[in-house]
Motif scaffolding. Structure first.
Motif: not given
Length: 378
Positions: A115-128, A234-239, A271-272
């Protein structure tokens, strides 16, 4: 910076307050892996870690990619299943059954994302199924070390096998320590969830959020007076996410935790269904003891027989007679040593029927230092 949950048009009955055994187990595993995050749990983390069998400790170390230092969303599978309608399972087994219902693509994407990854909110296809997503997931794993890299490769190569391995790991944690934890906290968690739900019904969402955490605020008039309504965390991250996604169904779930402080977690993956995992209260160490109490504790532990008694009652509760037999001393002598330890606040006593049981107060002992605690529990 903040995380925003859009709730415009969300019916009040779609806001769920409910405890989750799997989410609480996730926080327990995080606390064991990152004890410095949770100083108020020092006694519990030290004693639990010392009691773990080596095989289970090794497997937890291998899989801590999922809960340390951040959290994987697989701890809240109900949020990805429309038919669950935002409700976790009542037992860990039920939560794990929900986890089994995630398809492999979703499971792998959630397990390898944090959840702290910068791409967390982007979604997209599964690494699988997507080469670019796979490369990015492996890069993140590589940055966290060879153990995480190996785990990520295993998961990508054999999702069913690793999923079964993870479920067994969670089940073994329940048997080893979490069943006792859940038995102690589930009533408190359920009571808090009922209280917050009743507060929502009687006084509205703004009041309910204020009791959940001062980090939560409501912008706009809920349930709606024309205009956007959103929850700001209020968190030190954006989403940013929405609680009215038709693909997953409208809803927001708030999950209480007794182990989570100081963390306030927000599941906001595309999607969640959004989830706010909040601590009931700050779990803090007690204030510093008096110098007289410190002197008593040092004096109590200076005697080798009292150290031996601490070692015994640190593992299980004993009666005075049992301790006397265990340590090879008379019952009156055992009673005198126990009285000294109780006066120093190192041993607690409880009655069970006609028996009086004595046990080491691990929280008090932990304040003396982890070296001593590990020494008596080794």
């Amino acid at each position: 910076m903040s995380t925003v949950i859009e709730i415009t048009g969300l019916p009040p009955e779609r806001i769920v307050f409910s405890p989750s055994p799997l989410a609480e187990l996730s926080f327990a595993l995080h606390a064991l892996a990152q004890p410095g995050h949770h100083p108020g749990l020092h006694g519990w983390t030290s004693s639990t870690t010392a009691a773990l069998k080596q095989d289970l400790a090794d497997r937890l170390h291998e899989a801590d990619f999922l809960w340390s230092p951040a959290f994987s969303d697989i701890s809240m599978p109900f949020a990805a299943l429309p038919h669950a309608q935002g409700h976790p399972g009542a037992t860990l087994a039920e939560d794990l059954d929900l986890l089994d219902q995630l398809d492999d693509e979703l499971f792998v994407a959630a397990a390898l994302e944090i959840s702290c990854s910068s791409i967390y909110s982007r979604g997209g296809p599964s690494p699988l199924v997507d080469a670019v997503a796979r490369e990015q997931a492996l890069e993140r794993a590589t940055a966290r070390g060879p153990r995480q890299t190996e785990f990520a490769h295993r998961l990508l190569a054999d999702p069913p096998g690793v999923r079964a391995w993870i479920r067994r790991l969670f089940e073994d944690c329940e048997q080893a320590f979490f069943a006792d934890v859940w038995q102690r906290v589930q009533v408190q968690l359920a009571a808090d969830a009922r209280h917050k739900a009743e507060l929502l019904r009687r006084k509205g969402l703004r009041e309910a959020l204020a009791e959940v955490s001062p980090a939560l605020s409501l912008e706009g008039e809920y349930p709606g007076a024309g205009g956007p309504v959103r929850i700001v965390v209020d968190k030190l991250s954006s989403g940013r996410t929405t609680a009215v996604d038709p693909a997953i169904g409208p809803g927001l779930t708030l999950v209480p935790s007794t182990l989570g402080w100081p963390h306030l977690m927000v599941l906001h993956a595309p999607g969640w269904r959004p989830v706010i995992h909040y601590p009931l209260a700050a779990t803090e160490l007690a204030g510093p003891p008096s110098l007289e109490l410190v002197r008593l504790r040092m004096e109590a532990l200076a005697h080798p027989m009292r150290m031996r008694i601490c070692r015994s009652v640190g593992r299980a509760a004993f009666t005075t007679g049992e301790l006397a037999a265990e340590c090879g001393i008379s019952a009156p002598e055992a009673s005198r040593h126990l009285a000294f330890l109780k006066k120093a606040g190192l041993v607690t006593t409880r009655r069970r029927g006609r028996y009086v049981l004595h046990q080491l107060d691990l929280t008090a002992v932990a304040r003396l230092g982890s070296d001593f605690l590990e020494g008596v529990l080794r």
